[in-house]
Design an enzyme around this catalytic site. Sequence first.
Site, short mmCIF file in Angstrom:
data_model
loop_
_atom_site.label_atom_id
_atom_site.label_comp_id
_atom_site.label_asym_id
_atom_site.label_seq_id
_atom_site.Cartn_x
_atom_site.Cartn_y
_atom_site.Cartn_z
CB THR A 53 5.77 9.46 3.24
OG1 THR A 53 4.47 8.88 3.06
CG2 THR A 53 6.84 8.46 2.86
CB CYS A 303 -0.07 2.76 1.37
SG CYS A 303 -0.85 4.09 2.26
#
Length: 363
Positions: A53, A303
């Site tokens: 990320t 996610c």
Amino acid sequence: MKHLTIGGVFGNPASRSHGFGWQAEAAVEAARRQVAGLINSDSREIVWTSGATESDNLAIKGVVAGRANSHIITSAIEHKAVIDTCVWLESQGCRVTWLKPDPTGRISARQVAEALTADTVLVSLMLVNNELGTINDIPAIGALLREKGVTFHVDAAQAAGKMPIDVSTTPMDLMSLSGHKVYGPKGVGALYVRRSPEVRLEAQIHGGGHERGMRSGTLPTHQLVGMGQAFELAKLQLKEEHERLETLRDRFMTQMDSLPGVAFNGSREHRVPGIINLRFDGVEAESLMLGLRELAVSSGSACASATLDPSYVLKGIGLSDVGAHSSLRFSMGRFSTEEEVDFAAQQLMDVVPRLRAVRRTVA
Ligand SMILES: *Cc1c(COP(=O)(O)O)cnc(C)c1O
């Protein structure tokens, strides 16, 4: 463990003035070589981060930083770490082209070529899609972008350790990697940054100037050592593990073939073997998951699983809301066995017809 305790290598890898620091630095550099080894890069091209990320954020914001009227090309089915970064940059005045993949989840070099403008500073595409397992044509897209002189970022979080990656022969400039996707620790990752004057990257975390100024902050020695070990193991087992997972996948799919109304989402030609995304006509994936309590399956990615919205990846390859809501992703990895695959298939063959019968009764 030894990198956390007072009797071990607990020094700060950035402290060059004492032996404890040197030991830690040596451990970090060994880990850097191990990570570089899996993608065949120079170890000086590896920048440590807290995960893919952060790597995605650093790559995208770091290339765009300070360039007015920037244009970015990406796709509609990227990981949220790429999508939300690009959405934010759009709000800051960048222009973003969201390419639409073909029904198997691939972006073509031709699509990228047609989207290029004089202002394009970055193309960001994933190597392997995390919901579909589809492998993008990165070599062709990379060759095009190298010729055009446009920076190319590749999110390879889902590809590392699952397929061969060689940055010395595949043209790309930046590549995101994650520790935990390769059976390493969570909270650690890396960004490959090609050593070339053409690749300009502005730091997004400022401070002591660590990682050649690209990412400041004291390095988590224990995390990096773990990631290094994981990447070395992945390299050693790559070929064997790929073949084993292909066999397991075929075994699962053969059993699924006997179940009517099952469709395959993704590419049969360009894919990694550990991800299987299937659509069960006339079945709600949420109900199916409840019926498969003993299996850890997912209707989207981890996610996105907090929401009941249909997967944007499945919608992105052209599935309807109903189709997306009837789809489940199955993942297999290093610790999956034939018995588990057979168990999963058996459960599906029991539960899917039962759910369809219930639906018919209710309707
Ligand atoms: C998991 C994943 C990420 C995020 O990685 P973290 O290390 O968990 O931050 C990014 N991109 C892809 C394709 C992923 O699968």
